[in-house]
Design a protein around this motif. Structure first.
Motif, short mmCIF file in Angstrom:
data_model
loop_
_atom_site.label_atom_id
_atom_site.label_comp_id
_atom_site.label_asym_id
_atom_site.label_seq_id
_atom_site.Cartn_x
_atom_site.Cartn_y
_atom_site.Cartn_z
N UNK A 238 0.83 -0.84 -0.17
CA UNK A 238 -0.23 0.10 0.49
C UNK A 238 0.67 1.66 -0.01
N UNK A 239 2.11 0.75 0.62
CA UNK A 239 2.47 2.61 1.14
C UNK A 239 3.36 2.86 -0.55
N UNK A 240 3.75 1.86 -1.10
CA UNK A 240 4.55 1.87 -2.06
C UNK A 240 3.70 2.89 -3.34
N UNK A 241 2.86 2.57 -3.40
CA UNK A 241 1.41 3.31 -4.17
C UNK A 241 0.82 5.00 -3.50
N UNK A 242 0.76 4.80 -2.15
CA UNK A 242 0.30 5.71 -1.47
C UNK A 242 1.72 6.93 -1.66
N UNK A 304 -0.15 0.97 13.77
CA UNK A 304 0.46 2.55 14.10
C UNK A 304 0.53 2.80 12.47
N UNK A 305 1.20 2.16 11.23
CA UNK A 305 1.54 2.59 10.50
C UNK A 305 1.31 2.65 9.09
N UNK A 355 6.71 6.83 11.66
CA UNK A 355 8.00 6.85 12.63
C UNK A 355 8.00 5.70 14.21
N UNK A 356 6.96 4.97 14.18
CA UNK A 356 6.85 4.72 15.41
C UNK A 356 6.59 2.99 14.40
N UNK A 357 6.18 3.04 13.68
CA UNK A 357 6.00 1.31 12.62
C UNK A 357 6.75 1.38 12.13
#
Length: 439
Positions: A238-242, A304-305, A355-357
């Motif tokens: 998900x993050x890679x696309x976000x 959290x991430x 930052x946390x995750x």
């Protein structure tokens, strides 16, 4: 200058020197190309291809492992990166800037990936093992600070120059030259402040007597390696696309589903509020793992991430209008920019969670690299991580154009679920990462 291996002297800027080039090549380039008239589809494909050096860096990580000290490697690569950014700055005003800057970014990306291999190995070899989990949070924080310095302060500087000159080409040319000069300063600092006691630890290291094939094969013999690699590949789906479409979303006009912010506003949001939230999250993540171990915190950190993505779903759906003004005075220039309140809140939550995750994810990669040839094995693990970022990122522009921003963010959130499920089946020592004694 003698530092007696005091980690606070060298860990912050050494990791800043790893993150800043990555931020500029992978993230800032997205904003730069968007402002210079490149389409979302081309941005998604070509800037995602810049991940490739990080994907294939395991192919040459054994060469770095077996030849020379890690310190010589990262200093040489940081100097090459500095020169590359200067060249990008001088190339932007030319007619064929897109192809030429991409080619230079590729050179910088290979140098940056090599710098990462050497810096990671240096950290694992020089820092005592009992300190590694504690300083992992600091390391992660300064790495992410460098990413936000790129996405925030550098973008803010470019936005200021855009307003000053009314010329995006000139603004980004000067910005990239400034980044090259900044990297030169960091390289000089690392030359003087990084410890030089690595040589003694390397001389007797068994890894120097292993060949390339042995190093690679031993990685794929690790426990649960199939599950581990599947998790690394899909965890950041998900993050890679976000990350590829978030800046275009903030910059695009409201009529086409964006938030209608200018470059300066995006820089302020990530360079001030985002940096503060990320710092707190990263430090708390490192402290949590060092006190209670990764097993206890892994799943909460990953939640959290990813949960803050829901905030971007809300932004795309409601496009809230609440505005406030933020006034900044940086001595050399002054900024008074209108900001969207809910965008700021969403970014604060996202950066704190990240930052946390991400501290937990980095600690997991260190667990994967445990044992002999840890530098090369860490490079292999991060190479698979980069592959999991590159392939979905290449398609992100097309997916966004097909779905629209509202449905795109829903898809991004759903794409985080496979990684969260796989994380529940991973096995590692119960107290892994827990600090065994005060450092």
């Amino acid at each position: 200058m003698k530092t007696d291996n005091k980690p606070w002297y060298w860990i912050p800027l050494l990791n800043f020197a790893s993150g800043l080039p990555y931020a500029v090549i992978i993230s800032v380039s997205v904003i730069m190309y968007k402002n210079l008239g490149i389409s979302n589809e081309d941005i998604g494909v070509y800037t995602s291809l810049l991940y490739l050096p990080w994907v294939i860096k395991p192919l040459w990580s054994p060469f770095i492992e077996l030849n020379g000290t890690k310190r010589k490697w990262f200093l040489s690569m940081q100097l090459l990166i500095s020169i590359a950014f200067l060249l990008v700055g001088f190339t932007i005003p030319t007619s064929g800037f897109f192809i030429m800057t991409l080619a230079i970014f590729w050179v910088a990306a290979f140098a940056s990936a090599s710098n990462d291999i050497a810096s990671d190995g240096f950290y694992l070899l020089v820092l005592p093992k009992e300190q590694q989990s504690f300083f992992l949070g600091i390391r992660s924080t300064f790495y992410r600070l460098s990413l936000l310095a790129g996405n925030g302060l550098i973008v803010l500087f470019a936005g200021y120059l855009e307003h000053k000159y009314g010329d995006n080409t000139k603004a980004w040319s000067y910005t990239m030259i400034a980044v090259g000069l900044l990297m030169t300063f960091i390289t000089v600092y690392n030359f003087f402040f990084t410890p030089k006691n690595e040589i003694l630890s390397v001389k007797n290291n068994k890894e120097h007597h292993q060949n390339f094939a042995t190093i690679f094969i031993s990685f794929f013999k690790k426990k649960q390696i199939g599950l581990v690699l599947a998790f690394i590949l899909v965890f950041r789906l998900g993050e890679s696309q976000l990350l590829k479409m978030l800046s275009p979303f903030l910059l695009d006009k409201k009529e086409i589903g964006g938030m209608g912010l200018d470059t300066e506003a995006v820089g302020i949001i990530y360079g001030t509020l985002g940096i503060f939230a990320l710092t707190i999250g990263g430090i708390l993540g490192g402290i949590a793992i060092s006190k209670q171990g990764l097993t206890k915190w892994m799943f909460p950190m990953f939640l959290a991430m990813h949960l803050p993505i829901i905030g971007f779903i809300g932004l795309a759906h409601f496009q809230p209008q609440e505005i406030f003004h933020l006034h900044l005075n940086f001595y050399f220039f002054e900024i008074n920019s209108p900001l969207n309140l809910y965008t700021c809140i969403t970014v604060i939550l996202e950066q704190f969670g990240y930052g946390f995750g991400f501290t937990g994810f980095m600690m997991f990669l260190i667990h994967v690299a445990e044992g002999e040839s840890k530098t090369a094995h860490y490079a292999l693990a991060t190479g698979f991580m980069a592959l999991g970022m590159m392939l979905p990122g290449m398609l992100s522009g097309y997916i966004q154009q097909f779905l629209g921003y509202q449905n795109f963010f829903i898809w991004v959130f759903l794409a985080t679920i496979p990684g969260l499920i796989l994380s529940r089946f991973l096995i590692f020592p119960k107290d892994f990462g827990k600090k065994s004694e005060e450092v």
